[in-house]
Enzyme design. Structure first.
Site, mmCIF file in Angstrom:
data_model
loop_
_atom_site.group_PDB
_atom_site.id
_atom_site.type_symbol
_atom_site.label_atom_id
_atom_site.label_comp_id
_atom_site.label_asym_id
_atom_site.label_seq_id
_atom_site.Cartn_x
_atom_site.Cartn_y
_atom_site.Cartn_z
ATOM 1 N N HIS A 175 1.784 4.507 -2.806
ATOM 2 C CA HIS A 175 1.896 5.957 -2.609
ATOM 3 C C HIS A 175 3.280 6.438 -3.036
ATOM 4 O O HIS A 175 3.427 7.490 -3.659
ATOM 5 C CB HIS A 175 1.687 6.315 -1.132
ATOM 6 C CG HIS A 175 0.273 6.189 -0.667
ATOM 7 N ND1 HIS A 175 -0.788 6.751 -1.343
ATOM 8 C CD2 HIS A 175 -0.264 5.588 0.435
ATOM 9 C CE1 HIS A 175 -1.912 6.486 -0.680
ATOM 10 N NE2 HIS A 175 -1.618 5.778 0.395
ATOM 11 N N HIS A 196 0.834 -1.203 0.000
ATOM 12 C CA HIS A 196 0.000 0.000 0.000
ATOM 13 C C HIS A 196 0.875 1.262 0.000
ATOM 14 O O HIS A 196 0.736 2.132 -0.871
ATOM 15 C CB HIS A 196 -0.906 -0.035 1.236
ATOM 16 C CG HIS A 196 -1.836 1.123 1.369
ATOM 17 N ND1 HIS A 196 -3.178 1.045 1.094
ATOM 18 C CD2 HIS A 196 -1.623 2.410 1.753
ATOM 19 C CE1 HIS A 196 -3.746 2.213 1.300
ATOM 20 N NE2 HIS A 196 -2.822 3.075 1.705
ATOM 21 N N GLU A 197 1.784 1.331 0.966
ATOM 22 C CA GLU A 197 2.646 2.516 1.052
ATOM 23 C C GLU A 197 3.569 2.587 -0.167
ATOM 24 O O GLU A 197 3.909 3.672 -0.632
ATOM 25 C CB GLU A 197 3.459 2.505 2.357
ATOM 26 C CG GLU A 197 2.622 2.464 3.641
ATOM 27 C CD GLU A 197 1.550 3.543 3.713
ATOM 28 O OE1 GLU A 197 1.719 4.613 3.102
ATOM 29 O OE2 GLU A 197 0.515 3.295 4.370
ATOM 30 N N HIS A 253 3.685 6.593 -6.717
ATOM 31 C CA HIS A 253 2.943 7.756 -7.198
ATOM 32 C C HIS A 253 3.781 9.033 -7.006
ATOM 33 O O HIS A 253 3.941 9.839 -7.920
ATOM 34 C CB HIS A 253 1.636 7.846 -6.405
ATOM 35 C CG HIS A 253 0.532 8.570 -7.088
ATOM 36 N ND1 HIS A 253 -0.728 8.638 -6.557
ATOM 37 C CD2 HIS A 253 0.490 9.283 -8.236
ATOM 38 C CE1 HIS A 253 -1.511 9.343 -7.368
ATOM 39 N NE2 HIS A 253 -0.787 9.752 -8.388
HETATM 40 ZN ZN ZN Z 1 -3.019 5.190 1.870
#
Ligand code: ZN
Length: 261
Positions: free
Chosen positions: A57, A53-54, A60
């Site tokens: 990010h 998940h991280e 991105h």
């Molecule tokens: Zn998040």
């Protein structure tokens, strides 16, 4: 890129340490690597999903800050949780493809069901509550404790249905969600996961073209209106299809879990 970030470029402070704050997040500034703070536990599968998940990010941020000028490098919340949950989708698929036993498969499927329930269904209920209480305030009516509890309870009953026991204290839940102090934040979890399920599906079933389209979406940072960014990536959130597809996926998962347990 993520492999290099995790294994060579030292993006992650991975383990628990004395005095270190709990939880996990990704954070960087323009010109720095997109650092990740984690408290990774090697024997907890959720830790791996948190890292994925991280990592989403951070991917991105990496593409946004290296491909956009400073003023266009900040992406909006609307697209932020697309990148993070996209990676979770890939990891989920990877693990499911390799799952050997029934129990392992059931565990992974249950996790994905819970993610959709918690992110799409529950956050939509939160968003509806938010809309209702804003409307009450706009009509000049008082937001008393009784009114807040009553409105929240109505939603719980509608979303969970008659087969679910709703404890008396549960209608206080609406008062402890910190996101409500940042107006109209929560619905973005629901739209974000719906978009990422569709995008991950397109990339996993597709080829180079779909993958590059996704990476272009990451690299567009904050240079465009979020709905247009997603449309160019292949998901049109102005139409109901992406949410409907996520619900179809939910049904398939529940049906499969039913055969496994
Ligand atoms: Zn998040």
């Amino acid at each position: 890129m993520l492999r290099r970030g995790l294994l060579e470029a030292r993006w992650v402070d991975r383990y628990e340490n004395q005095g270190k704050r709990s939880g996990a997040f990704s954070y960087g500034a323009y010109g720095t690597p997109p650092y990740i703070l984690m408290n990774y536990q090697a024997d907890v599968i959720d830790s791996m999903f948190t890292l994925a998940h991280e990592g989403g990010h951070s991917m991105h941020s990496h593409y946004s800050t290296t491909r956009q000028p400073y003023q266009d490098s900040h992406y909006t919340i609307f697209v932020a949780e697309v990148a993070s949950t996209f990676n979770e989708q890939l990891l989920g698929k990877h693990l499911l493809d390799r799952a050997t036993g029934r129990k392992e498969r059931a565990r992974l499927i249950n996790r994905e069901i819970e993610e959709i329930r918690g992110t799409i269904v529950r956050q939509t209920m939160f968003a509806e509550f938010e809309k209702i209480i804003h409307a009450i305030a706009e009509e000049g009516e008082a937001l008393t404790l009784e009114r807040l509890r009553a409105e929240y309870r109505k939603l719980l009953e509608r979303y969970f249905g008659p087969g679910f026991v709703i404890d008396e204290a549960l209608d206080l839940e609406g008062l402890r969600i910190p996101h409500f102090y940042r107006a109209f934040y929560v619905y973005k979890y629901a739209t974000g996961l719906s978009a990422s399920i569709a995008l991950a599906r397109a990339v996993m079933d597709g080829g180079k073209k779909e993958r590059e389209r996704y990476l272009r979406f990451l690299a567009s940072g904050g240079s465009k209106f979020p709905l247009d960014q997603l449309k160019e990536a292949g998901v049109d959130l102005r139409k109901p299809a992406p949410v409907a597809q996520a619900m179809t996926r939910f049904r398939e998962l529940v049906e499969e879990l039913d055969t496994l347990v």
